[in-house]
Design an enzyme around this catalytic site. Structure first.
Site, short mmCIF file in Angstrom:
data_model
loop_
_atom_site.label_atom_id
_atom_site.label_comp_id
_atom_site.label_asym_id
_atom_site.label_seq_id
_atom_site.Cartn_x
_atom_site.Cartn_y
_atom_site.Cartn_z
N TYR A 1 43.39 38.67 7.52
CA TYR A 1 43.21 39.78 8.06
C TYR A 1 44.00 38.99 9.83
CZ TYR A 1 39.78 42.14 5.43
OH TYR A 1 39.56 43.12 4.67
N GLU B 1 44.42 41.70 37.56
CA GLU B 1 45.29 41.31 36.32
C GLU B 1 45.92 43.14 36.35
OE1 GLU B 1 42.97 38.50 34.29
OE2 GLU B 1 43.74 36.66 35.11
#
Length: 214
Positions: free
Chosen positions: A124, A78
């Site tokens: 967050y 990848e």
């Protein structure tokens, strides 16, 4: 910062981060791959077939920004995906791709918003991830994903690959790792809350916390 200028320190950082992710169960077997951009523009990546729990500094691969193998063992299959993110995001100096359990589970659901696969359940998540497009399924290593990944990465530093897992870019490896961990925890929350009425951040609240370019 134009990239990591000390290759030896960058190798140690990749291995240290890989061990941390693996030992805390954020990846398994020989899944997942990490990379950083060096100051000379080349990329340092974990090699194909390696485990993030055992990979060593001397085993890391180096490619250019097209994914062309320069030296070291053969890079992750990848590598093209990492290269696509770096080309799309000049300020990114690290990319993390994991098959973490809960994010991978979300990537298999049929009823998620493909423009934004996870709701902003926490502040967050809104700060470290923002929106999370779901890219259509491609077999691992299928370079047909490359142009779509590059286009999407121009406007999103995090994506979710269908039936696969997340990819996150950051200005540093620590930033990318923090963001992908936040993504995994939010995926876990999302699955725990399925069937319950939730109260995500409003569009305005999420926009106020949206991450800056990375």
């Amino acid at each position: 910062m134009t990239g990591y200028d000390d290759e030896s320190a960058a190798r140690a950082l990749i291995v240290r981060t890989a061990r941390s992710l693996f030992t805390r169960g954020l990846t398994h077997g020989s899944t997942g791959n990490l990379s950083v951009r060096l100051a000379d523009g080349s990329l340092l990546l974990t090699p194909t077939g390696s485990s993030l729990g055992t990979v060593e500094e001397a085993e890391l691969s180096r490619t250019d920004l097209t994914g062309h193998h320069l030296d070291g063992p053969r890079p992750t299959k990848e590598a093209f995906l990492h290269a696509a993110f770096y080309r799309a995001r000049p300020t990114a100096h690290a990319v993390v791709h994991l098959h973490c359990t809960h994010a991978a589970a979300v990537s298999c659901l049929d009823d998620i918003d493909r423009a934004n696969a996870l709701p902003p359940l926490t502040a967050y998540y809104a700060m470290r991830v923002g929106t999370l497009p779901l890219l259509p399924y491609h077999a691992p290593g299928d370079s047909g994903l490359e142009p779509l990944a590059e286009r999407t990465a121009r406007t999103h530093h995090a994506v979710l690959l269908a039936n696969h897992g997340p990819v996150v870019a950051g200005r540093s490896l620590a930033q990318a790792a923090d963001a992908i961990e936040e993504l995994e925890e939010t995926a876990k929350l999302h699955l725990l809350l399925r069937g319950h009425t939730t109260r995500p951040l409003t569009r305005e609240q999420a926009a106020a916390l949206a991450p800056t370019s990375s």
